[in-house]
Design a protein around this motif. Sequence first.
Motif, PDB file in Angstrom:
ATOM      1  N   PRO A 135      40.221  35.012  40.317  1.00  0.00           N
ATOM      2  CA  PRO A 135      39.439  34.983  41.562  1.00  0.00           C
ATOM      3  C   PRO A 135      37.931  34.878  41.353  1.00  0.00           C
ATOM      4  O   PRO A 135      37.260  34.088  42.029  1.00  0.00           O
ATOM      5  CB  PRO A 135      39.818  36.308  42.240  1.00  0.00           C
ATOM      6  CG  PRO A 135      41.213  36.556  41.769  1.00  0.00           C
ATOM      7  CD  PRO A 135      41.256  36.068  40.350  1.00  0.00           C
ATOM      8  N   MET A 136      37.384  35.654  40.417  1.00  0.00           N
ATOM      9  CA  MET A 136      35.942  35.644  40.215  1.00  0.00           C
ATOM     10  C   MET A 136      35.431  34.261  39.824  1.00  0.00           C
ATOM     11  O   MET A 136      34.403  33.794  40.323  1.00  0.00           O
ATOM     12  CB  MET A 136      35.562  36.656  39.126  1.00  0.00           C
ATOM     13  CG  MET A 136      34.067  36.726  38.857  1.00  0.00           C
ATOM     14  SD  MET A 136      33.620  37.991  37.655  1.00  0.00           S
ATOM     15  CE  MET A 136      34.358  37.347  36.162  1.00  0.00           C
ATOM     16  N   LEU A 145      35.823  31.669  42.731  1.00  0.00           N
ATOM     17  CA  LEU A 145      34.716  31.849  43.684  1.00  0.00           C
ATOM     18  C   LEU A 145      33.422  31.283  43.113  1.00  0.00           C
ATOM     19  O   LEU A 145      32.612  30.694  43.838  1.00  0.00           O
ATOM     20  CB  LEU A 145      34.551  33.334  44.030  1.00  0.00           C
ATOM     21  CG  LEU A 145      35.675  33.952  44.860  1.00  0.00           C
ATOM     22  CD1 LEU A 145      35.506  35.462  44.957  1.00  0.00           C
ATOM     23  CD2 LEU A 145      35.737  33.325  46.246  1.00  0.00           C
ATOM     24  N   MET A 202      32.163  37.188  47.012  1.00  0.00           N
ATOM     25  CA  MET A 202      32.074  37.574  45.601  1.00  0.00           C
ATOM     26  C   MET A 202      31.777  39.068  45.460  1.00  0.00           C
ATOM     27  O   MET A 202      32.294  39.734  44.549  1.00  0.00           O
ATOM     28  CB  MET A 202      30.989  36.744  44.904  1.00  0.00           C
ATOM     29  CG  MET A 202      31.327  35.263  44.779  1.00  0.00           C
ATOM     30  SD  MET A 202      29.957  34.262  44.161  1.00  0.00           S
ATOM     31  CE  MET A 202      30.101  34.539  42.401  1.00  0.00           C
ATOM     32  N   TYR A 255      32.745  41.358  47.581  1.00  0.00           N
ATOM     33  CA  TYR A 255      34.017  42.016  47.911  1.00  0.00           C
ATOM     34  C   TYR A 255      34.969  41.979  46.710  1.00  0.00           C
ATOM     35  O   TYR A 255      35.634  42.975  46.404  1.00  0.00           O
ATOM     36  CB  TYR A 255      34.647  41.319  49.112  1.00  0.00           C
ATOM     37  CG  TYR A 255      36.019  41.837  49.484  1.00  0.00           C
ATOM     38  CD1 TYR A 255      36.189  43.130  49.974  1.00  0.00           C
ATOM     39  CD2 TYR A 255      37.152  41.033  49.345  1.00  0.00           C
ATOM     40  CE1 TYR A 255      37.445  43.612  50.306  1.00  0.00           C
ATOM     41  CE2 TYR A 255      38.411  41.509  49.685  1.00  0.00           C
ATOM     42  CZ  TYR A 255      38.550  42.796  50.161  1.00  0.00           C
ATOM     43  OH  TYR A 255      39.806  43.269  50.486  1.00  0.00           O
ATOM     44  N   ASP A 256      35.010  40.844  46.021  1.00  0.00           N
ATOM     45  CA  ASP A 256      35.856  40.715  44.833  1.00  0.00           C
ATOM     46  C   ASP A 256      35.443  41.710  43.753  1.00  0.00           C
ATOM     47  O   ASP A 256      36.288  42.357  43.125  1.00  0.00           O
ATOM     48  CB  ASP A 256      35.762  39.282  44.295  1.00  0.00           C
ATOM     49  CG  ASP A 256      36.476  39.108  42.973  1.00  0.00           C
ATOM     50  OD1 ASP A 256      37.723  39.122  42.971  1.00  0.00           O
ATOM     51  OD2 ASP A 256      35.795  38.976  41.935  1.00  0.00           O
ATOM     52  N   ARG A 257      34.147  41.853  43.533  1.00  0.00           N
ATOM     53  CA  ARG A 257      33.666  42.801  42.522  1.00  0.00           C
ATOM     54  C   ARG A 257      33.933  44.242  42.949  1.00  0.00           C
ATOM     55  O   ARG A 257      34.216  45.106  42.110  1.00  0.00           O
ATOM     56  CB  ARG A 257      32.159  42.591  42.275  1.00  0.00           C
ATOM     57  CG  ARG A 257      31.785  41.296  41.573  1.00  0.00           C
ATOM     58  CD  ARG A 257      32.423  41.186  40.197  1.00  0.00           C
ATOM     59  NE  ARG A 257      33.784  40.666  40.247  1.00  0.00           N
ATOM     60  CZ  ARG A 257      34.715  40.905  39.353  1.00  0.00           C
ATOM     61  NH1 ARG A 257      34.460  41.703  38.333  1.00  0.00           N
ATOM     62  NH2 ARG A 257      35.924  40.380  39.448  1.00  0.00           N
ATOM     63  N   TYR A 300      43.818  45.876  42.564  1.00  0.00           N
ATOM     64  CA  TYR A 300      43.092  44.597  42.611  1.00  0.00           C
ATOM     65  C   TYR A 300      44.034  43.408  42.777  1.00  0.00           C
ATOM     66  O   TYR A 300      43.846  42.565  43.665  1.00  0.00           O
ATOM     67  CB  TYR A 300      42.244  44.433  41.345  1.00  0.00           C
ATOM     68  CG  TYR A 300      41.501  43.110  41.309  1.00  0.00           C
ATOM     69  CD1 TYR A 300      40.386  42.904  42.102  1.00  0.00           C
ATOM     70  CD2 TYR A 300      41.915  42.069  40.471  1.00  0.00           C
ATOM     71  CE1 TYR A 300      39.695  41.696  42.078  1.00  0.00           C
ATOM     72  CE2 TYR A 300      41.248  40.859  40.446  1.00  0.00           C
ATOM     73  CZ  TYR A 300      40.136  40.678  41.245  1.00  0.00           C
ATOM     74  OH  TYR A 300      39.476  39.489  41.226  1.00  0.00           O
ATOM     75  N   MET A 335      43.837  41.148  45.933  1.00  0.00           N
ATOM     76  CA  MET A 335      43.231  39.824  45.736  1.00  0.00           C
ATOM     77  C   MET A 335      44.305  38.841  45.259  1.00  0.00           C
ATOM     78  O   MET A 335      44.307  38.359  44.127  1.00  0.00           O
ATOM     79  CB  MET A 335      42.076  39.907  44.736  1.00  0.00           C
ATOM     80  CG  MET A 335      41.247  38.621  44.647  1.00  0.00           C
ATOM     81  SD  MET A 335      40.528  38.073  46.197  1.00  0.00           S
ATOM     82  CE  MET A 335      39.155  39.205  46.375  1.00  0.00           C
ATOM     83  N   LEU A 353      42.766  35.066  48.415  1.00  0.00           N
ATOM     84  CA  LEU A 353      41.662  34.293  47.857  1.00  0.00           C
ATOM     85  C   LEU A 353      41.454  33.002  48.644  1.00  0.00           C
ATOM     86  O   LEU A 353      40.317  32.616  48.933  1.00  0.00           O
ATOM     87  CB  LEU A 353      41.936  33.980  46.382  1.00  0.00           C
ATOM     88  CG  LEU A 353      40.864  33.178  45.648  1.00  0.00           C
ATOM     89  CD1 LEU A 353      39.540  33.919  45.633  1.00  0.00           C
ATOM     90  CD2 LEU A 353      41.318  32.873  44.217  1.00  0.00           C
TER      91      LEU A 353
END
Length: 314
Positions: free
Chosen positions: A56-57, A60, A116, A118-120, A130, A134, A139
């Motif tokens: 995901p990171m 993004l 991003m 929110y992902d972190r 996680y 996610m 995503l």
Amino acid sequence: MDNVSVVRIFILSGINETMNYRLTIFSLTLLYYCVILFVNISLIMIIILDENLHEPMYILLCNFCINGLYGTTGFYPKFLLDLLWSSQEISYSGCLFQAFIVYSFACSELSILAVMAYDRYLAICRPLHYHSLMTKRRLSQLSCFSWLTPFCIISTSILLTSRLRLCGSNIQKLFCVNWVIVKLACSDTDTVSNSVIAYATIFIYVSHGFFIIWTYMHLIKKCVRSTEDRAKFMQTCVPHLVSLITFLIVIIFDLMYMRFGSRDLPQSLQNFIAIEFLLIPPFMNPLIYGFKLTKIRNRILGLVYVKRKSSMKK
């Protein structure tokens, strides 16, 4: 016809003071644009081709770079052509289209930064949940949100602008800006709807900013307690934070100057203020992430090493 503009051509007069140095500016701008294309496309291709980066990171981050390409393509090609041509004109429809690209790029940039963040937050504050939170579907939904929300908002704003009756065609900038077009409306034209949409847009993206602040409050609180989380924060959140702060500084500075700034400043300085958000973030973001994120940095160094090794064998 009373509600439709009779203006069909706009003059971008912001470029006039640069015409004495246009060949030099053209060369430097073309080189800079090529570098922007190279660093963003390189990072996108590395993420696409390396299955280890299909997380995901990094997906993004790929969206982030694509948005940088999208925004700069709305400005640089037209600006380069204007430097070569004797008259700096743009059609009415072309001006609205350019304003749409530039505005939607800026809004998408902040939307992607919010996603991003929110992902972190999930990765560091809720690591056990996680992967269940996610998911690929989540995503995809967040990616669509970061693109479609700005497109819908800015489309509405541009549609309202297209219905205005204009009494001027001179835009004192290097590119078309929706708010400047609205200010060209005749004095008897109703621009209340445009103002409402403008302030609604500001409210929505200020809310994005507060959401990002909320996530970082939790991230910092979590990282203070754990050395491992602190290392993860430094590795993955610092590039995001640098990108966010840089973007907010340049975009807020431009918005404040556009609304309240003095016109007594030299035109060249006004031009620089206007294009800061198209100059700095699209170039800086891929470099920051490329050097800071270990997986991407190792991938780049691996490619450089293989290329050097193969050239030595020859």
